[in-house]
Design a protein around this motif. Structure first.
Motif, PDB file in Angstrom:
ATOM      1  N   TYR A 282       0.774  -1.433   0.162  1.00 21.88           N
ATOM      2  CA  TYR A 282      -0.236   0.079   0.206  1.00 21.88           C
ATOM      3  C   TYR A 282       1.137   1.293   0.011  1.00 21.88           C
ATOM      4  CZ  TYR A 282       0.973   0.403   5.015  1.00 21.88           C
ATOM      5  OH  TYR A 282       1.056   0.924   6.690  1.00 21.88           O
ATOM      6  N   GLU A 283       0.419   2.468  -0.651  1.00 19.47           N
ATOM      7  CA  GLU A 283       1.498   3.462  -0.779  1.00 19.47           C
ATOM      8  C   GLU A 283       0.561   4.730   1.036  1.00 19.47           C
ATOM      9  OE1 GLU A 283       1.242   7.824  -3.077  1.00 19.47           O
ATOM     10  OE2 GLU A 283       0.395   5.943  -3.552  1.00 19.47           O
ATOM     11  N   ALA A 284       2.052   4.892   1.537  1.00 17.99           N
ATOM     12  CA  ALA A 284       2.129   5.288   2.507  1.00 17.99           C
ATOM     13  C   ALA A 284       2.920   6.094   2.931  1.00 17.99           C
ATOM     14  CB  ALA A 284       3.231   4.480   3.880  1.00 17.99           C
ATOM     15  N   ILE A 285       2.198   7.737   3.527  1.00 15.58           N
ATOM     16  CA  ILE A 285       3.179   8.448   2.928  1.00 15.58           C
ATOM     17  C   ILE A 285       3.918   9.602   4.963  1.00 15.58           C
ATOM     18  CG2 ILE A 285       2.629  11.119   3.417  1.00 15.58           C
ATOM     19  CD1 ILE A 285      -0.066  10.175   1.844  1.00 15.58           C
TER      20      ILE A 285
ATOM     21  N   GLU B 159       7.471  13.544   6.629  1.00 15.67           N
ATOM     22  CA  GLU B 159       7.685  14.264   5.640  1.00 15.67           C
ATOM     23  C   GLU B 159       6.971  14.858   4.306  1.00 15.67           C
ATOM     24  OE1 GLU B 159      11.636  13.556   4.326  1.00 15.67           O
ATOM     25  OE2 GLU B 159      12.359  13.288   6.832  1.00 15.67           O
ATOM     26  N   GLY B 160       6.580  13.985   4.149  1.00 15.49           N
ATOM     27  CA  GLY B 160       5.015  14.110   3.094  1.00 15.49           C
ATOM     28  C   GLY B 160       5.809  13.123   1.668  1.00 15.49           C
ATOM     29  N   THR B 161       6.657  12.390   1.758  1.00 15.94           N
ATOM     30  CA  THR B 161       6.733  11.578   0.963  1.00 15.94           C
ATOM     31  C   THR B 161       5.847  10.149   0.389  1.00 15.94           C
ATOM     32  OG1 THR B 161       8.777  10.360   1.430  1.00 15.94           O
ATOM     33  CG2 THR B 161       9.615  12.298   0.626  1.00 15.94           C
ATOM     34  N   ARG B 162       5.974  10.430  -0.786  1.00 14.37           N
ATOM     35  CA  ARG B 162       5.290   8.777  -0.945  1.00 14.37           C
ATOM     36  C   ARG B 162       5.833   7.612  -1.133  1.00 14.37           C
ATOM     37  NH1 ARG B 162       0.603  10.625  -4.425  1.00 14.37           N
ATOM     38  NH2 ARG B 162      -0.826  12.264  -2.768  1.00 14.37           N
ATOM     39  N   TYR B 163       5.859   6.856  -0.387  1.00 13.39           N
ATOM     40  CA  TYR B 163       6.450   5.503  -0.230  1.00 13.39           C
ATOM     41  C   TYR B 163       5.689   4.280  -0.169  1.00 13.39           C
ATOM     42  CZ  TYR B 163       7.174   4.800   4.944  1.00 13.39           C
ATOM     43  OH  TYR B 163       6.985   4.884   6.135  1.00 13.39           O
ATOM     44  N   MET B 164       5.497   3.367  -1.018  1.00 11.65           N
ATOM     45  CA  MET B 164       5.188   2.311  -1.100  1.00 11.65           C
ATOM     46  C   MET B 164       5.809   1.211   0.062  1.00 11.65           C
ATOM     47  SD  MET B 164       3.267   2.032  -3.171  1.00 11.65           S
ATOM     48  CE  MET B 164       2.625  -0.218  -3.857  1.00 11.65           C
ATOM     49  N   LYS B 165       4.204   0.301   1.115  1.00  6.49           N
ATOM     50  CA  LYS B 165       4.723  -0.144   1.745  1.00  6.49           C
ATOM     51  C   LYS B 165       4.261  -1.653   2.204  1.00  6.49           C
ATOM     52  CE  LYS B 165       4.960   0.359   7.181  1.00  6.49           C
ATOM     53  NZ  LYS B 165       5.025   1.621   8.814  1.00  6.49           N
ATOM     54  N   ARG B 166       4.835  -3.171   2.939  1.00  7.01           N
ATOM     55  CA  ARG B 166       4.087  -4.232   3.168  1.00  7.01           C
ATOM     56  C   ARG B 166       3.328  -4.168   4.035  1.00  7.01           C
ATOM     57  NH1 ARG B 166       4.639  -7.630  -0.583  1.00  7.01           N
ATOM     58  NH2 ARG B 166       6.943  -7.967  -2.031  1.00  7.01           N
TER      59      ARG B 166
END
Length: 97
Positions: free
Chosen positions: A78-81, A84-91
């Motif tokens: 899923y996409e996590a923020i 700091e406001g950056t988006r990344y994919m997290k399990r």
């Protein structure tokens, strides 16, 4: 006259050949509609067409399996923020882990 009785009668042998029928449905009298609806019963097998069909069917099943596996892998991400406001994919993780 005895020589004519010794020779085999050609006319009597010809009907025996006509009595010999082709095994299977090719020798049966059917309508053209039945042959059009069921062509696989009357067409001889073609090995190159069978090989092409087998390979294409195998590739289709493999592609469907690949799509299923790819979708299963996406379910865990899923996409996590972050703060700091950056988006990344997290399990996804369980609280029990």
């Amino acid at each position: 006259m005895s020589s004519s009785s010794e020779q085999p009668d050609i006319k009597s042998e010809a009907p025996k050949e006509k009595e010999h029928r082709v095994p299977g449905l090719r020798g049966v009298r059917t309508s053209s509609l039945f042959r059009a609806v069921n062509p696989e019963l009357f067409i001889r097998p073609n090995k190159s067409v069978m090989a092409f069909g087998l390979i294409s069917l195998t590739l289709c099943v493999a592609y469907i399996g690949y799509l299923h596996a790819a979708e299963e892998n996406k379910k865990d991400l899923y996409e996590a923020i972050d703060s700091e406001g950056t988006r990344y994919m997290k399990r996804k993780s369980s609280r029990w882990d």
